[in-house]
Design an enzyme around this catalytic site. Sequence first.
Site, mmCIF file in Angstrom:
data_model
loop_
_atom_site.group_PDB
_atom_site.id
_atom_site.type_symbol
_atom_site.label_atom_id
_atom_site.label_comp_id
_atom_site.label_asym_id
_atom_site.label_seq_id
_atom_site.Cartn_x
_atom_site.Cartn_y
_atom_site.Cartn_z
ATOM 1 N N VAL A 81 9.881 -85.802 4.843
ATOM 2 C CA VAL A 81 9.072 -86.148 3.667
ATOM 3 C C VAL A 81 8.460 -87.537 3.837
ATOM 4 O O VAL A 81 7.299 -87.770 3.478
ATOM 5 C CB VAL A 81 9.912 -86.082 2.378
ATOM 6 C CG1 VAL A 81 9.144 -86.670 1.191
ATOM 7 C CG2 VAL A 81 10.298 -84.638 2.071
ATOM 8 N N TYR A 118 13.638 -87.543 6.235
ATOM 9 C CA TYR A 118 12.783 -88.153 7.252
ATOM 10 C C TYR A 118 11.428 -87.458 7.280
ATOM 11 O O TYR A 118 10.369 -88.102 7.358
ATOM 12 C CB TYR A 118 13.460 -88.074 8.621
ATOM 13 C CG TYR A 118 12.668 -88.699 9.747
ATOM 14 C CD1 TYR A 118 12.618 -90.085 9.905
ATOM 15 C CD2 TYR A 118 11.977 -87.900 10.657
ATOM 16 C CE1 TYR A 118 11.890 -90.656 10.936
ATOM 17 C CE2 TYR A 118 11.248 -88.470 11.692
ATOM 18 C CZ TYR A 118 11.206 -89.843 11.832
ATOM 19 O OH TYR A 118 10.486 -90.403 12.854
#
Length: 272
Positions: free
Chosen positions: A192, A190
């Site tokens: 990234v 999430y």
Amino acid sequence: MTSKVAVVTGSNKGIGLAIVRALCKQFEGDVYLTARDLGRGEEAVKILTSEGLKPKFQQLDITDVSSITSAAAFFRETYGGVDILVNNAGIAFKPATPFSIQAEVTLKTNFFATRDVLTHFMPLIKSGGRVVNVSSFMGSLALNLCSEEFQQRFRSEDITEDELVGLMERFVEKTKTGEHKKDGWPELVYGVSKTGLTTLSMILARRLSKERPHDNVANAPFAPLGAGPGWVRTDMAGDKAPKSPDEGAVIPVYLALLPPGATEPHGFGTPW
């Protein structure tokens, strides 16, 4: 033709619904609640209508390019463009889901699909318009856990959209072989995805400054879990969070309603 219109993606519940509620009260124009599921979207509209508000509805699945182009055509033909765009739609997996699946599906929605929306809607943003991309403090956390090489590229002022897309694709591919950590990526799918979204916001802001220098279009990422509202109660963040969705909507609505002439924030709404 109605003069002004605001569009909020993924807004049938949570922070998105709260943003629509606040805009209906504060924005002088039509406010569109959007959702990929027609029934859930119409039910959300009924909730706000019962509160005395007058939202409108447009079906929009951001993972479907044909849905995006259809919605963009509607707003172009009906309003001549868009005054406010809030990119709120996003997903997060529970830890039990295999990491590579989390990576592929999460980035497909949070980064690639949101990029598709921006690709088709940015040309529609009127002079003086506002674009708010709902990011997360997890994006900053993930960035700081990346390799020095990746951190330098994400923070660079010369990173291109194509390079960014390549980096996001690289992360997804490396998770499929379990080589992402060795390659310099963190164990935060999430995060990234939101690193990518915030970086994209900055790229688009620089492009707007160059291509539309006199249009006063403000474009900013906003982190609902890391700036202002804090931890917000949503299906994604859980029910133990101390803040309500309405409290979580305060800052994105503030950014969306920046007055004419405001030039900041532009491409940079959270610590990076």
